[in-house]
Design an enzyme around this catalytic site. Structure first.
Site, PDB file in Angstrom:
ATOM      1  N   ARG A  65       0.814  -1.216   0.000  1.00 30.77           N
ATOM      2  CA  ARG A  65       0.000   0.000   0.000  1.00 30.77           C
ATOM      3  C   ARG A  65       0.847   1.267   0.000  1.00 30.77           C
ATOM      4  NH1 ARG A  65      -2.811  -4.144   1.381  1.00 30.77           N
ATOM      5  NH2 ARG A  65      -5.103  -4.201   1.300  1.00 30.77           N
ATOM      6  N   ASP A  76      -5.436 -16.011   5.691  1.00 32.06           N
ATOM      7  CA  ASP A  76      -4.064 -16.359   5.308  1.00 32.06           C
ATOM      8  C   ASP A  76      -3.400 -17.301   6.302  1.00 32.06           C
ATOM      9  OD1 ASP A  76      -4.099 -14.910   2.974  1.00 32.06           O
ATOM     10  OD2 ASP A  76      -3.197 -13.118   3.846  1.00 32.06           O
TER      11      ASP A  76
END
Length: 429
Positions: free
Chosen positions: A16, A302
């Site tokens: 990001r 995850d």
């Protein structure tokens, strides 16, 4: 107590920081960047779009954004990075030019309609292979109009792609998801001047009135990477571990909370609350018990492969449900977990949206049985999280992993740190 600064920068924040710098007007600094293959893909794409990237120190960069994003004369290669492909799709949807995003065979087989549909709601001109289901993606940047969208899945990547388009659209856009996903995008962008409001669970995103503020970010350690060593401690008798400088965002530590519910002793010590919560995690081995997981899946999707290893050591039947998205990751992770455990003789079974595992009260008979023959070869399916999860299992069982090198996608230091864990000493640098 073993202290470990895993020096594994957060993957989500690293992506990001690079991508958001392109919406700024002045140079941005990113320190302690994750030098894994996925994040390096985002960095290379930024350069292909006109950003100037200068190395300022170890794992640190100065990123000078272009005055206007440049139309590249080649395909933007995301390699294995779904984050790169999905977030850049949102960013580029309103930029002038033609952009083609592609990846390796694994990424080009992952679902992309989940971002194409919300971007088309803005009026974006975006096409994908096989009726918009798969990459490569072709984007012809065009003016966007604000829209309201309710996502059928909880996905930080889908949400982030939507937000990046909304910041460049005409009017205020609204986004709703059925379960809270990672919120790094909202936190980071708001800190840089974006107007993003949460109104009763609905994100209201206003278009940018000016470029994002320049920033200087130091990336904390990745809780998803740290969790592998929390797992190692949880399954290793008499072990105690201190994980230092870890990102403690509540949407990222759900797996630690699950491991805690299974019986592991886990405590947090917050060190700072600036942009994100950062602190230390204390883990101590304790007998584990079976658990059923069917909520907050988006916050631990995850880590489920790693949790499956903990379930092997937990007395009783553990269950994972509502996790169908595991089948759409770098591999079909439901199939990967179950097929590998079955090859070891573990009682387990897969179903459409999860699996169950019958834990072993005592793992020593299995260890003795496996020691009498050639070590079984675990199939990683070239998936970094499958490879690392079963690599942790080698602490207790004689196994070999067919491709542990794929850990370099997200955690380049993993293999070295695992070897140090086996020796009982750490150096995260």
């Amino acid at each position: 107590m073993i202290e470990l600064d895993i020096n594994a920068s957060d993957k989500s924040l690293s992506h990001r920081a690079v991508i958001f710098s392109l919406l700024a007007q002045k140079p941005c600094f990113v320190r302690n960047f994750l030098m894994g293959e996925d994040c390096l893909s985002s960095l290379e794409i930024a350069q292909n779009l006109g950003a100037k990237v200068e190395n300022t120190a170890k794992n640190s960069f100065k990123i000078t954004p272009p005055t206007a994003i440049k139309e590249p004369n080649k395909i933007l290669n995301c390699n294995n990075s779904g984050t790169s492909m999905r977030l850049y799709s949102g960013l580029l949807s309103a930029q002038k030019g033609l952009f083609v995003l592609s990846g390796d065979n694994s990424l080009n087989a992952r679902p992309m309609k989940r971002i194409i549909e919300p971007l088309k709601a803005f009026g974006a001109k975006i096409l994908g292979r096989e009726d918009n289901h798969f990459a490569p993606l072709a984007i012809l940047g065009s003016p966007l109009k604000a829209c309201d969208y309710e996502s059928p899945i909880a996905s930080a990547q889908v949400k982030s792609a939507f937000i990046l388009s909304a910041l460049q659209a005409q009017g205020i856009s609204a986004y709703k998801e059925n379960e809270l996903s990672r919120n790094h995008t909202e936190i980071m962008l708001k800190s840089l001047g974006a107007d993003i409001q949460n109104q009763n669970g609905v994100l209201m995103i206003s278009p940018l009135e000016k470029p994002l503020e320049a920033f200087d970010f130091t990336i904390a350690n990745d809780p998803s990477s740290a969790f592998f060593f929390a797992l190692a401690c949880a399954i290793t008798p008499k072990s105690r571990l201190l994980l230092k400088n870890v990102l403690l965002n509540p949407t990222r530590i759900e797996a630690f909370e699950v491991l805690k519910k299974m019986g592991a002793s886990i405590e947090y010590a917050i060190q700072s609350k600036d942009l994100e919560i950062i602190g230390d995690i204390y883990i101590e081995h304790a007998p584990l018990k079976a658990i059923s997981i069917d909520q907050n899946i988006a916050s631990l999707i995850d880590e489920i492969p790693a949790l499956s290893i903990a379930m092997l050591f937990a007395k009783g039947k553990s269950m994972v449900k509502n996790a169908k998205d595991l089948r759409s990751k770098e591999s079909d992770r439901i199939k990967a977990v179950v097929s590998n455990l079955k090859a070891l003789g573990i009682e387990c079974e897969e179903f459409e949206d999860g699996f169950y595992i019958e834990g072993l009260e005592d793992i020593s008979p299995l260890k003795q049985h496996l020691s009498q023959k050639k070590p079984p070869l675990i199939q990683s399916f070239n998936d970094h999280r499958i490879a690392m999860s079963f690599a942790i299992l080698t602490l207790a069982l004689p196994l070999e992993i067919d491709n542990l090198e794929c850990a370099n996608i997200s955690f380049p230091q993993f293999k070295r740190l695992l070897n140090q864990f086996k020796k009982g000493s750490f150096n995260g640098n």
